[in-house]
Design an enzyme around this catalytic site. Structure first.
Site, PDB file in Angstrom:
ATOM      1  N   HIS A   1      18.071  -8.480  11.002  1.00  0.00           N
ATOM      2  CA  HIS A   1      17.498  -7.296  11.544  1.00  0.00           C
ATOM      3  C   HIS A   1      16.521  -8.116  12.749  1.00  0.00           C
ATOM      4  O   HIS A   1      15.726  -8.973  12.469  1.00  0.00           O
ATOM      5  CB  HIS A   1      16.607  -6.322  10.875  1.00  0.00           C
ATOM      6  CG  HIS A   1      16.521  -4.912  11.541  1.00  0.00           C
ATOM      7  ND1 HIS A   1      15.349  -5.023  12.502  1.00  0.00           N
ATOM      8  CD2 HIS A   1      17.110  -3.845  11.585  1.00  0.00           C
ATOM      9  CE1 HIS A   1      15.366  -3.965  13.024  1.00  0.00           C
ATOM     10  NE2 HIS A   1      16.497  -3.182  12.535  1.00  0.00           N
TER      11      HIS A   1
ATOM     12  N   GLU B   1      22.745  -4.137  17.276  1.00  0.00           N
ATOM     13  CA  GLU B   1      21.451  -3.451  17.541  1.00  0.00           C
ATOM     14  C   GLU B   1      20.810  -4.267  18.699  1.00  0.00           C
ATOM     15  O   GLU B   1      20.168  -5.368  18.648  1.00  0.00           O
ATOM     16  CB  GLU B   1      20.534  -3.429  16.486  1.00  0.00           C
ATOM     17  CG  GLU B   1      21.244  -2.768  15.319  1.00  0.00           C
ATOM     18  CD  GLU B   1      19.981  -2.035  14.444  1.00  0.00           C
ATOM     19  OE1 GLU B   1      19.793  -1.036  14.324  1.00  0.00           O
ATOM     20  OE2 GLU B   1      19.241  -3.108  13.956  1.00  0.00           O
TER      21      GLU B   1
ATOM     22  N   TRP C   1      14.757   2.882   6.801  1.00  0.00           N
ATOM     23  CA  TRP C   1      13.424   3.584   7.035  1.00  0.00           C
ATOM     24  C   TRP C   1      12.485   2.622   7.469  1.00  0.00           C
ATOM     25  O   TRP C   1      11.352   2.805   7.435  1.00  0.00           O
ATOM     26  CB  TRP C   1      13.184   4.153   5.585  1.00  0.00           C
ATOM     27  CG  TRP C   1      13.874   5.340   5.350  1.00  0.00           C
ATOM     28  CD1 TRP C   1      14.644   5.871   6.015  1.00  0.00           C
ATOM     29  CD2 TRP C   1      13.881   6.035   4.019  1.00  0.00           C
ATOM     30  NE1 TRP C   1      15.044   7.155   5.567  1.00  0.00           N
ATOM     31  CE2 TRP C   1      14.725   7.302   4.029  1.00  0.00           C
ATOM     32  CE3 TRP C   1      13.099   5.877   2.838  1.00  0.00           C
ATOM     33  CZ2 TRP C   1      14.723   8.193   3.168  1.00  0.00           C
ATOM     34  CZ3 TRP C   1      13.340   6.982   1.763  1.00  0.00           C
ATOM     35  CH2 TRP C   1      14.226   7.920   1.972  1.00  0.00           C
TER      36      TRP C   1
ATOM     37  N   GLY D   1      17.110   4.259  12.703  1.00  0.00           N
ATOM     38  CA  GLY D   1      15.841   4.096  12.185  1.00  0.00           C
ATOM     39  C   GLY D   1      14.886   5.292  12.332  1.00  0.00           C
ATOM     40  O   GLY D   1      15.015   6.094  11.413  1.00  0.00           O
TER      41      GLY D   1
HETATM   42  P1  13P Z   1      15.631   3.046  15.827  1.00  0.00           P
HETATM   43  O1  13P Z   1      16.747   3.985  15.598  1.00  0.00           O
HETATM   44  O2  13P Z   1      14.330   3.424  15.528  1.00  0.00           O
HETATM   45  O3  13P Z   1      15.857   2.852  17.308  1.00  0.00           O
HETATM   46  O4  13P Z   1      15.778   1.708  15.089  1.00  0.00           O
HETATM   47  C1  13P Z   1      16.891   1.173  15.280  1.00  0.00           C
HETATM   48  C2  13P Z   1      16.982   0.033  14.061  1.00  0.00           C
HETATM   49  O5  13P Z   1      16.268  -0.909  14.170  1.00  0.00           O
HETATM   50  C3  13P Z   1      17.707   0.272  12.696  1.00  0.00           C
HETATM   51  O6  13P Z   1      17.690  -0.814  12.225  1.00  0.00           O
END
Ligand code: 13P
Length: 249
Positions: free
Chosen positions: A96, A168, A10, A234
Site C-alpha cells: 500500500h 492506487e 479502514w 479508504g
Molecule cells: P481514500 O479512499 O481515502 O483516498 O484511500 C484510498 C486507499 O488508500 C485505499 O487503500
C-alpha cells in the site's frame, strides 16, 4: 458480466466497539448477495471484533492491512501471514502506498510479503501506484509495472495468477482527486497486459481494483471503466451507510 469487488481499507480507524457498531449498521443495509464481493480490512486490534460481528455472514470476507514476511519468531510488534490466516483473514494488502511512503517499504519487501502470504494461503492484494511527480514525468506505466513485477517475482506464475492487484495513484489517495475513469482504465489495461505476459497466458482471472478518493459520486463511473474489476476504498468506507451505498452501486 463481472462480479465487482468492494474492498474497505479502514487504515488506522475504528476501535473494536466502533467496528462492531459499524457492522451492525452496515449489515442492516446489506443483505447476502452473490453478485459482488465485499472485503473489510480493519486495523489488527479490531480484527477480532469484526470476525465476531460477521460470524453469520460468510459471504463477507476479511483481510489484514499488513503482514511481516517471516512466519513466526522474535519480531516485536509484527503479525505474520500465518497468524492472520488463523485469525480469519483471507486477504492481505501488500505494498500500500502508505506502507511504501510513510514506512519506507521497498519493492523487495513487497515481494517477500507476497511470498509469505502465498505460503500461508492468504491472497495478496498488491497495491501499485505512481506519485504526482512520476505521473508528470510520464513515468506512470514504468513505475506501476516495475512495482507489479517486483511484488510478483517471488512466487510461481500459478500463485501470481491467484493474486489481486489494486491500482492506487498516490496523488489520488485521501486527496479528493480521483483518476478519471479513462485514466484509470489506461493503467488497468497496461497492468492487465503485463500480467498476461508474466503469467504467460492469453487471459487472466486476476482482478484489478482501483483506489484513490473513491466516493458515492464517482464509484459507478469508475467501476464501469474497462478492466476496472472493483474498488479499494479508504475514507468513504468508514461510514456504514455511505459504504453500503457504494457496495450497492
Ligand atoms: P481514500 O479512499 O481515502 O483516498 O484511500 C484510498 C486507499 O488508500 C485505499 O487503500
Amino acid at each position: 458480466m463481472k462480479q465487482p469487488i468492494f474492498a474497505a481499507n479502514w487504515k488506522m480507524n475504528h476501535a473494536p466497539a466502533d467496528a462492531t457498531a459499524f457492522m451492525r449498521a452496515f449489515l442492516a443495509h446489506f443483505g447476502k448477495r452473490q453478485d459482488r464481493g465485499v472485503i473489510f480490512f480493519p486495523p489488527a486490534l479490531s480484527f477480532g471484533a469484526v470476525v465476531g460481528a460477521l460470524k453469520d455472514r460468510p459471504d463477507i470476507q476479511l483481510g489484514v492491512q499488513n503482514i511481516y514476511w517471516e512466519d513466526k519468531g522474535a519480531f516485536t510488534g509484527e503479525n505474520s501471514a500465518t497468524i492472520a490466516r488463523a485469525s480469519g483473514a483471507k486477504y492481505v494488502l501488500v505494498g500500500h502506498s502508505e506502507r511504501r511512503h510513510v514506512f519506507g517499504e521497498t519493492e523487495e519487501e513487497t515481494g517477500k510479503k507476497v511470498a509469505a502470504a502465498t505460503r500461508a494461503g492468504l491472497t495478496p492484494i498488491v497495491c501499485v501506484g505512481e506519485t504526482l511527480a512520476q505521473r508528470e514525468a510520464g513515468e506512470t506505466e514504468m513505475v506501476v509495472l516495475r512495482q507489479l513485477r517486483a511484488a510478483l517475482s517471488t512466487v510461481s506464475s500459478n500463485d501470481a495468477g491467484n493474486a489481486v492487484i489494486a491500482y492506487e495513484p498516490v496523488w489520488a489517495i485521501g486527496t479528493g482527486k480521483t483518476a478519471t475513469p479513462a485514466d484509470a482504465s489506461t493503467v488497468h489495461q497496461a497492468i492487465g497486459a503485463e500480467l498476461r505476459r508474466l503469467l504467460d497466458s492469453g487471459s487472466t482471472a486476476v482482478p484489478i481494483l482501483y483506489g484513490g478518493s473513491v466516493n458515492r459520486g464517482n464509484a459507478a463511473d469508475l467501476l464501469a471503466a474497462p478492466e476496472v474489476d472493483g474498488l479499494l476504498v479508504g475514507g468513504a468506507s468508514l461510514d456504514a451507510e455511505g459504504w453500503a451505498s457504494i457496495v450497492l452501486t
